[in-house]
Write a protein that holds these residues in place. Structure first.
Motif, mmCIF file in Angstrom:
data_model
loop_
_atom_site.group_PDB
_atom_site.id
_atom_site.type_symbol
_atom_site.label_atom_id
_atom_site.label_comp_id
_atom_site.label_asym_id
_atom_site.label_seq_id
_atom_site.Cartn_x
_atom_site.Cartn_y
_atom_site.Cartn_z
ATOM 1 N N ASP A 63 1.259 -1.048 -0.180
ATOM 2 C CA ASP A 63 0.124 0.305 -0.042
ATOM 3 C C ASP A 63 0.836 1.501 0.138
ATOM 4 N N GLY A 64 2.096 1.530 -0.270
ATOM 5 C CA GLY A 64 2.661 2.619 -1.263
ATOM 6 C C GLY A 64 3.808 2.537 0.289
ATOM 7 N N ARG A 65 3.754 1.914 1.004
ATOM 8 C CA ARG A 65 4.707 2.130 2.104
ATOM 9 C C ARG A 65 6.321 2.240 1.760
ATOM 10 N N GLY A 66 6.664 3.101 1.536
ATOM 11 C CA GLY A 66 8.357 3.253 1.962
ATOM 12 C C GLY A 66 9.170 2.865 2.491
ATOM 13 N N GLU A 67 10.798 2.825 2.112
ATOM 14 C CA GLU A 67 11.290 1.988 2.973
ATOM 15 C C GLU A 67 11.917 3.137 4.387
ATOM 16 N N SER A 68 12.271 1.862 5.444
ATOM 17 C CA SER A 68 12.769 3.021 6.105
ATOM 18 C C SER A 68 13.784 2.861 6.544
ATOM 19 N N ILE A 69 14.562 3.135 8.434
ATOM 20 C CA ILE A 69 16.689 3.361 8.497
ATOM 21 C C ILE A 69 16.319 1.284 8.791
ATOM 22 N N ARG A 100 -1.551 2.408 23.054
ATOM 23 C CA ARG A 100 -0.420 4.025 22.600
ATOM 24 C C ARG A 100 0.016 3.063 21.074
ATOM 25 N N PHE A 101 0.515 3.560 20.507
ATOM 26 C CA PHE A 101 0.899 2.542 19.279
ATOM 27 C C PHE A 101 1.947 3.947 18.464
ATOM 28 N N SER A 102 2.340 3.711 17.807
ATOM 29 C CA SER A 102 3.274 4.781 16.465
ATOM 30 C C SER A 102 2.861 4.601 15.198
ATOM 31 N N ILE A 103 2.314 6.034 14.694
ATOM 32 C CA ILE A 103 2.556 5.710 13.459
ATOM 33 C C ILE A 103 3.966 5.229 12.292
ATOM 34 N N SER A 104 3.461 5.197 10.965
ATOM 35 C CA SER A 104 4.747 4.458 10.544
ATOM 36 C C SER A 104 4.915 5.490 9.438
ATOM 37 N N TRP A 105 5.955 6.644 9.481
ATOM 38 C CA TRP A 105 6.523 7.671 8.791
ATOM 39 C C TRP A 105 6.543 7.034 7.236
ATOM 40 N N PRO A 106 7.246 6.172 6.928
ATOM 41 C CA PRO A 106 7.522 6.025 5.494
ATOM 42 C C PRO A 106 5.623 5.209 4.970
ATOM 43 N N ARG A 107 4.901 5.315 5.794
ATOM 44 C CA ARG A 107 3.673 4.773 5.254
ATOM 45 C C ARG A 107 3.312 5.715 5.060
ATOM 46 N N ILE A 108 3.531 7.101 5.833
ATOM 47 C CA ILE A 108 2.699 8.288 5.485
ATOM 48 C C ILE A 108 3.185 9.150 4.314
ATOM 49 N N GLN A 109 4.801 9.167 4.331
ATOM 50 C CA GLN A 109 5.614 10.379 3.389
ATOM 51 C C GLN A 109 6.452 9.040 2.985
ATOM 52 N N PRO A 110 6.311 8.101 1.523
ATOM 53 C CA PRO A 110 7.599 7.150 1.255
ATOM 54 C C PRO A 110 8.554 7.372 1.349
ATOM 55 N N TRP A 117 11.527 5.624 15.745
ATOM 56 C CA TRP A 117 12.496 5.902 15.159
ATOM 57 C C TRP A 117 12.417 4.945 13.593
ATOM 58 N N ASP A 118 11.707 4.991 12.607
ATOM 59 C CA ASP A 118 11.709 4.494 11.945
ATOM 60 C C ASP A 118 11.674 5.040 10.683
ATOM 61 N N LEU A 119 12.717 5.867 10.743
ATOM 62 C CA LEU A 119 13.215 7.138 9.527
ATOM 63 C C LEU A 119 12.803 6.805 8.089
ATOM 64 N N PRO A 120 12.234 7.575 7.520
ATOM 65 C CA PRO A 120 12.057 7.377 5.587
ATOM 66 C C PRO A 120 13.643 7.288 5.388
ATOM 67 N N GLN A 121 14.050 6.205 4.641
ATOM 68 C CA GLN A 121 15.773 6.130 4.350
ATOM 69 C C GLN A 121 16.390 6.871 3.539
ATOM 70 N N SER A 122 15.100 7.659 2.644
ATOM 71 C CA SER A 122 15.547 8.756 1.861
ATOM 72 C C SER A 122 15.982 10.039 2.996
ATOM 73 N N LEU A 123 15.188 9.882 3.839
ATOM 74 C CA LEU A 123 15.456 11.128 4.309
ATOM 75 C C LEU A 123 17.379 10.651 5.367
ATOM 76 N N GLN A 124 17.349 9.586 5.916
ATOM 77 C CA GLN A 124 19.149 9.056 5.726
ATOM 78 C C GLN A 124 19.709 9.688 4.427
ATOM 79 N N ASP A 125 19.017 9.353 3.950
ATOM 80 C CA ASP A 125 20.044 9.680 2.762
ATOM 81 C C ASP A 125 20.677 10.982 2.210
ATOM 82 N N THR A 126 20.289 11.860 2.963
ATOM 83 C CA THR A 126 20.406 13.401 2.822
ATOM 84 C C THR A 126 21.493 13.342 4.386
ATOM 85 N N GLY A 127 20.653 12.863 5.175
ATOM 86 C CA GLY A 127 22.332 13.130 6.555
ATOM 87 C C GLY A 127 21.538 12.910 7.711
#
Length: 488
Positions: free
Chosen positions: A76-82, A125-135, A170-180
């Motif tokens: 469902d469009g989830r992006g990759e996380s670190i 208490r749950f968490s929302i996956s950032w790469p599921r919202i913005q791949p 902790w599940d930062l989108p990998q694309s953002l990790q690639d930019t620092g």
């Protein structure tokens, strides 16, 4: 020297050393029994002699995080996380385990919601996956990802369970990790943009929002020890990351305020009481500085608008963190919050040389010393030092060697004892005026335990991973009765 301390969520050697070039001159702010005190003998009593009732509206809950339970890593469009990247790298996790499937909660959330209802939970208490919202961590929202969390929140309300959502676990989108990654100040602003999208979608349907989960663990395990994503070992980068995580928290608080909504918001900090290992002045001074890195770095900045002077002095004026602090940053970081989420797992005993020693039995997680009195010390310390800010315990638990027996049951008596003792300590704090509103067991389900993979089981509910069958453990039945009685 490398500045490091015990993590609340990974196997860190118990003798990890917090290197320092300067020491504070006052005793640690965390009071508690010192080794050898007669009161220590009562800390691990297995059963209270009388039932202890909690306030009538107390929020009994359990906690999870997205990458640890959801699975559906590419659906469902989830992006990759670190954590996708890290767990798929050889040698990074036990047995090469990943969160690709985990507890399959993404597909089985309705079943899990029914289990929460059957457990009697009042809060989840749950968490929302950032790469599921913005791949890619930026740009337009992925509607299918938002729809999942909308269904989850609606399902909680239908079952009379209050949602408590964490924006970053902790599940930062990998694309953002690639930019620092979190070394980049820009990522803090990207986080605020992501938070605004989620707030606009779910808004007041989520009565409590938590911003950043355990920034300290990202700093220590991700950038000092390197055994969490992104797997760095760079002390100078680590504390720059700490500043940007705190900045991201403050920007998210402001993003929620900008919506005009009525939801409450605060950060989630894992706090470790730091005790001197002996009665010497040197041990007291070392424990004070250790406490600065473990606790005050995050508490002071969020709640008082300043970083601890002893920590800044120890880092030195040329550190990347100190040089990165801009005018107005601490005003943003200390944007007024509505509550503080506290997570307690273990105490730390600090020697005169700045090392640590073990004082109590450990769980299957070797870094975790079982010391219930630390729960009381943490809660009362926050109220004493920072005022009567409402508190919620959002994580407390331990792993036990759970096995599914032939009769289909799971006897985790050790978890029952642990939770009973820690709830008794929490009740004592409440009785003394600590404004504790709720308590969330870690964790609702057995799950992917980061670098430990599926080796450790932390859940109230057993997950048979090959079949994804769920089974209430003895602790779940016990906790259900605690909730029904509103007493421990």
């Amino acid at each position: 020297m490398r500045r490091a301390a015990l993590s609340a969520t990974a196997a860190t050697p118990v003798n990890a050393v917090l290197g320092s070039t300067a020491a504070a001159t006052t005793a640690t702010g965390l009071a508690g029994c010192q080794p050898g005190d007669p009161a220590d003998d009562t800390a691990t009593a297995s059963k209270p002699t009388t039932r202890r009732s909690f306030p009538p509206d107390f929020g009994w809950g359990a906690a999870t995080s997205a990458y640890q339970i959801e699975g559906a890593a590419k659906e469902d469009g989830r992006g990759e996380s670190i954590w996708d990247t890290f767990s798929h790298a050889p040698g990074r996790t036990r047995n090469g385990d990943t969160g690709d499937v985990a507890a399959d909660h993404y597909q089985r959330y309705a079943e899990d919601l029914d289990l929460m209802r059957d457990l009697g939970l009042r809060s989840y208490r749950f968490s929302i996956s950032w790469p599921r919202i913005q791949p890619d961590g930026t740009g337009a929202a992925n509607q299918r990802g938002l729809d999942f969390y909308r269904r989850l929140v609606d399902g909680l309300h239908e079952r009379g369970i209050a949602p408590m959502a964490t924006l970053f676990h902790w599940d930062l989108p990998q694309s953002l990790q690639d930019t620092g990654g979190w070394e980049s100040r820009d990522v803090a602003q990207r986080f605020a943009d992501y938070a605004a999208i989620v707030f606009d979608t779910l808004g007041d349907r989520v009565p409590v929002w938590l911003t950043i989960n355990e920034p300290k663990t990202v700093v220590q395990n991700g950038y000092l020890f390197g055994h969490h994503a992104p797997g760095r070992q760079d002390p100078d980068a680590a504390y720059l990351v700490a500043h940007h995580l705190q900045l991201a928290h403050g920007l998210a608080v402001r993003a929620l305020r900008a919506t005009g909504g009525k939801s409450r918001i605060g950060p989630a900090f894992n706090l470790h009481p730091c005790y001197p290992a002996d009665d010497s002045t040197a041990a007291a001074e070392a424990a004070r500085l250790y406490d600065g890195y473990e606790n005050r770095l995050y508490l002071d900045s969020a709640l008082t608008g300043s970083y601890p002077a002893d920590v800044l002095a120890d880092l030195g004026p040329d550190s990347r963190m100190v040089r990165a602090i801009r005018d107005g940053d601490l005003e943003i970081i200390s944007s007024p919050i509505d509550l503080l989420a506290v997570q307690y797992y273990t105490p730390i005993y600090v020697t005169a040389s700045g090392g640590t020693v073990r004082r109590w039995p450990t769980s299957e997680a070797e870094w975790q010393q079982i010391y219930p009195e630390g729960m009381y010390d943490v809660l009362t310390r926050v109220t004493r030092d920072y005022g009567p800010i409402p508190l919620t315990v959002t994580e407390n638990g331990l792993p036990t060697p759970d096995e599914l027996s032939a009769d289909g049951t799971v006897d985790d008596d050790g978890r029952v004892t642990f939770l009973r003792d820690h709830l008794t300590a929490a009740h004592r704090a409440v009785a003394e005026g600590v404004p504790l509103e709720s308590f969330h067991v870690w964790s609702l389900l057995d799950n992917f335990e980061w670098a430990e993979g599926y080796e450790q089981r932390w859940g109230l509910i057993y997950v048979d991973y090959p079949t994804q069958r769920r089974v209430f453990k003895r602790s779940a039945h016990w906790y259900r009765q605690v909730i029904a009685d509103n007493a421990v």
